[in-house]
Design an enzyme around this catalytic site. Structure first.
Site, PDB file in Angstrom:
ATOM      1  N   CYS A  69       0.833  -1.202   0.000  1.00 53.05           N
ATOM      2  CA  CYS A  69       0.000   0.000   0.000  1.00 53.05           C
ATOM      3  C   CYS A  69       0.873   1.260   0.000  1.00 53.05           C
ATOM      4  O   CYS A  69       1.591   1.511  -0.947  1.00 53.05           O
ATOM      5  CB  CYS A  69      -0.959  -0.058   1.184  1.00 53.05           C
ATOM      6  N   HIS A  70       0.838   2.061   1.059  1.00 53.04           N
ATOM      7  CA  HIS A  70       1.666   3.265   1.162  1.00 53.04           C
ATOM      8  C   HIS A  70       3.030   2.970   1.813  1.00 53.04           C
ATOM      9  O   HIS A  70       3.868   3.851   1.914  1.00 53.04           O
ATOM     10  CB  HIS A  70       0.937   4.347   1.959  1.00 53.04           C
TER      11      HIS A  70
END
Length: 142
Positions: A69-70
């Site tokens: 994800c991030h």
């Protein structure tokens, strides 16, 4: 010590006991490091000196580094995205490319071209593929 979890990236969740802190953690005795996602947590991790030191130590030891994800923001700020093929939450694409990485829109990307395996994934919907890739790399199958 305890870690405050977040639900939906912003609402306080459970407190989870921590066995160590980033300041005390080392790559010794561990097979891999997994950088979690979430916008707020990932943004804080990327600026944390101890988090950057820790993922760099795993990479320097030839151990797998995984991020979802991030989470790949930490790879940018640790210099670990340069020259690597990887994925992330789509909004990080410019950051990863500006850091010298090659971004791919795939549920999981396993890059074994460098000194350490790099496993990245886009989002929670890709967790099954991400987890399977980590298991394959740890088993020596990838």
């Amino acid at each position: 010590e305890a870690v405050q979890t977040l639900v939906s990236d912003r609402h306080p969740g459970d407190l989870v006991p921590a066995e160590t802190t980033l300041a005390r953690a080392t790559a010794d005795g561990y097979d891999a490091v997994l950088v979690p996602g979430g916008t707020l947590n990932a943004d804080q991790l990327r600026t944390d000196t101890d988090a950057r030191r820790l993922v760099s130590a795993f990479a320097a030891g030839g151990k797998p580094v995984a991020a979802i994800c991030h989470g790949p923001w930490l790879l940018v700020d640790s210099g670990l995205a340069t020259g690597r093929e990887l994925t992330s939450y789509p909004s990080l694409r410019p950051d990863l490319e500006n850091a010298g990485g090659t971004w791919r829109d795939r549920e999981v990307v396993v890059d074994t071209s460098g000194d350490h395996p790099l496993i990245t994934s886009r989002r929670p919907d890709d967790l099954d593929a991400f987890s399977s890739a980590i298991i394959r790399v740890l088993a020596g199958d990838d």
